[in-house]
Scaffold this motif. Structure first.
Motif, mmCIF file in Angstrom:
data_model
loop_
_atom_site.group_PDB
_atom_site.id
_atom_site.type_symbol
_atom_site.label_atom_id
_atom_site.label_comp_id
_atom_site.label_asym_id
_atom_site.label_seq_id
_atom_site.Cartn_x
_atom_site.Cartn_y
_atom_site.Cartn_z
ATOM 1 N N HIS A 293 -6.904 9.462 0.351
ATOM 2 C CA HIS A 293 -5.704 8.655 0.207
ATOM 3 C C HIS A 293 -5.058 8.847 -1.152
ATOM 4 O O HIS A 293 -5.729 9.142 -2.136
ATOM 5 C CB HIS A 293 -6.037 7.184 0.431
ATOM 6 C CG HIS A 293 -6.322 6.884 1.864
ATOM 7 N ND1 HIS A 293 -5.372 7.034 2.852
ATOM 8 C CD2 HIS A 293 -7.445 6.456 2.484
ATOM 9 C CE1 HIS A 293 -5.900 6.713 4.017
ATOM 10 N NE2 HIS A 293 -7.159 6.357 3.831
ATOM 11 N N GLU B 205 -4.537 -0.831 -4.835
ATOM 12 C CA GLU B 205 -3.396 -1.400 -5.573
ATOM 13 C C GLU B 205 -3.662 -2.821 -6.062
ATOM 14 O O GLU B 205 -2.873 -3.364 -6.836
ATOM 15 C CB GLU B 205 -2.098 -1.321 -4.750
ATOM 16 C CG GLU B 205 -2.064 -2.135 -3.472
ATOM 17 C CD GLU B 205 -2.673 -1.407 -2.283
ATOM 18 O OE1 GLU B 205 -3.335 -0.375 -2.487
ATOM 19 O OE2 GLU B 205 -2.507 -1.886 -1.141
ATOM 20 N N HIS C 143 0.373 -9.923 -0.118
ATOM 21 C CA HIS C 143 0.193 -8.532 0.328
ATOM 22 C C HIS C 143 0.149 -8.590 1.852
ATOM 23 O O HIS C 143 -0.578 -9.413 2.401
ATOM 24 C CB HIS C 143 -1.118 -7.972 -0.254
ATOM 25 C CG HIS C 143 -1.256 -6.476 -0.140
ATOM 26 N ND1 HIS C 143 -1.042 -5.788 1.042
ATOM 27 C CD2 HIS C 143 -1.574 -5.516 -1.058
ATOM 28 C CE1 HIS C 143 -1.226 -4.481 0.832
ATOM 29 N NE2 HIS C 143 -1.540 -4.299 -0.439
ATOM 30 N N LYS D 38 -4.965 -3.349 2.239
ATOM 31 C CA LYS D 38 -4.784 -2.887 0.868
ATOM 32 C C LYS D 38 -5.847 -1.844 0.549
ATOM 33 O O LYS D 38 -6.856 -1.749 1.259
ATOM 34 C CB LYS D 38 -4.856 -4.061 -0.101
ATOM 35 C CG LYS D 38 -6.188 -4.760 -0.147
ATOM 36 C CD LYS D 38 -6.112 -5.952 -1.080
ATOM 37 C CE LYS D 38 -7.390 -6.763 -1.057
ATOM 38 N NZ LYS D 38 -8.633 -6.036 -1.352
ATOM 39 N N ARG D 39 -5.601 -1.144 -0.514
ATOM 40 C CA ARG D 39 -6.617 -0.182 -0.992
ATOM 41 C C ARG D 39 -6.862 -0.452 -2.461
ATOM 42 O O ARG D 39 -7.425 -1.475 -2.822
ATOM 43 C CB ARG D 39 -6.144 1.247 -0.714
ATOM 44 C CG ARG D 39 -6.159 1.587 0.772
ATOM 45 C CD ARG D 39 -6.138 3.092 1.004
ATOM 46 N NE ARG D 39 -4.983 3.730 0.411
ATOM 47 C CZ ARG D 39 -3.954 4.227 1.102
ATOM 48 N NH1 ARG D 39 -3.947 4.152 2.419
ATOM 49 N NH2 ARG D 39 -2.946 4.796 0.485
ATOM 50 N N ARG E 223 0.845 -1.197 0.000
ATOM 51 C CA ARG E 223 0.000 0.000 0.000
ATOM 52 C C ARG E 223 0.884 1.253 0.000
ATOM 53 O O ARG E 223 1.970 1.233 0.582
ATOM 54 C CB ARG E 223 -0.829 -0.073 1.290
ATOM 55 C CG ARG E 223 -1.675 1.075 1.680
ATOM 56 C CD ARG E 223 -2.383 0.724 3.015
ATOM 57 N NE ARG E 223 -1.458 0.684 4.138
ATOM 58 C CZ ARG E 223 -1.045 1.757 4.818
ATOM 59 N NH1 ARG E 223 -1.488 2.955 4.501
ATOM 60 N NH2 ARG E 223 -0.215 1.639 5.831
#
Ligand code: NCD
Length: 357
Positions: free
Chosen positions: A282, A314, A307, A311-312, A269
């Motif tokens: 963000h 990505e 990961h 997470k967002r 992230r």
């Protein structure tokens, strides 16, 4: 510990490692290949042991007489939860401190005094802190304080300190669970040795990728590819460390450039909480560094996608629920819990009792 706090903190991390030994978990550099292999075996053994009612029950007696403090003054979901769960599995009593505003730190107490106070009551401190020296400070304090924990074999040790993330620099138990996830995922193709691993995203401020990079020198013929926009590229200290230890690395400017070659892709992230010029909302991941459904189609059939989470944007949402064993990040969360059982059992010298049904 014969050094003053200032002298200890002034040492480069590599030079702190001999002081830490196996009495605390602060730096990825504490671990060699034999340790990594042993931890992975132990995590497997913990998983199997917990799979039966008798094993679960026995596990719950191993650290029944110990009290843990989870001192997390930076946001955390997985690390906090998985340490808590691992401690519960081992039978530990637990308390937590997550908001410095409601502790005496808000009255101006120093970290040294706070830690010294905490270890009067507990046998273990797991901590996450925004200051990269906080865990080392806690370790120094525990080493210098009078309180000792008596292990089952009679050894007297300072209250163990475990870093659950320290500033932007280190996240050693995350690196252990990442190695465990890589090893399990790549087992059918001979494990981590000889593999190409792409690290993607915010490598400059991502403590997980830094700690993981340190560990990669213990695997033969590994190639690391750092795929990130220039401003988020891996910092020179890690690149120099890899050069000094003969680990091949290169940079890349998109996921497309690495996806067919990589045996593992490790997404991260954008760590925009560290931005000083923080805008509203963000920071979005640049398009070239977003993992999309089409990348899964291009990945090797034996590769895996990791990961550390959270997470967002990505990773494209569609990847989350796709029925594809290469998507490893949800399993990675649970691997963290087993790895933390392994870490805590080892710190308290009961690792020999993990195993069996
Ligand atoms: C990471 C962290 O806190 O460093 N999360 C975690 O522990 N799994 C990664 C992140 O916050 O992006």
């Amino acid at each position: 510990m014969d050094l003053s706090l200032a002298d200890f903190l002034a040492l480069p991390d590599g030079a702190k490692v001999p002081y830490v030994g196996d009495r605390a978990v602060l730096y990825a550099q504490q671990y060699g290949r034999a340790d990594l292999d042993a931890y992975c075996r132990l995590a497997d053994a913990a998983r199997a042991m917990h799979g039966t009612p008798e094993g679960r029950q026995r596990m719950g007696t191993l650290l029944q007489h110990r009290m843990a403090l989870n001192f997390f003054v930076q946001p955390s979901s997985r690390t906090f939860m998985s340490f808590n769960t691992a401690q519960a599995f081992l039978g530990m009593s637990r308390t937590s401190l997550r908001d410095p505003k409601i502790s005496s730190m808000s009255k101006g107490e120093t970290l040294v005094d706070s830690i010294r106070t905490f270890i009067s009551y507990v046998d273990l401190v797991v901590m996450r802190h925004g200051d990269e020296h906080a865990a080392a400070t806690a370790f120094w304090t525990a080493s210098r304080a009078h309180r000792r924990v008596t292990l089952d074999d009679g050894r007297e040790v300072p209250v163990p300190i475990v870093s659950g993330g320290s500033g932007t620099k280190q996240h050693p138990t995350q690196a252990l669970l990442d190695v465990y996830t890589l090893q399990r995922s790549l087992e059918p193709v001979g494990g981590i040795d000889g593999k190409t691993i792409a690290l993607v995203g915010d490598l400059a401020r991502g403590r997980t990728v830094r700690s993981l990079s340190y560990l990669m020198r213990h695997y033969r013929d590994v190639t690391l590819i750092f795929a990130a926009p220039a401003r988020y590229q891996m910092l020179p200290d890690i690149l120099e460390y890899l050069d000094a230890h003969g680990v091949r690395w290169r940079t890349a400017d998109s996921i497309d450039a690495v996806v067919e070659e990589a045996d593992a892709i490790y997404m991260t992230r954008i760590q925009d909480e560290h931005d000083t010029d923080k805008a509203d909302g963000h920071v979005r991941a640049a398009d070239a560094f977003v993992f999309r459904r089409r990348h899964l189609d291009a990945m090797k059939p034996t590769a895996c996608l990791l990961h550390p989470l959270p997470k967002r944007d990505e990773i494209e949402e569609e990847v989350d629920y796709v029925d594809d064993p290469r998507v490893a990040y949800w399993r990675q969360e649970r691997n963290g819990m087993w790895m933390r059982v392994a870490v805590l059992a080892t710190l308290f010298g009961v690792e020999g009792r993990i195993g069996g049904p």
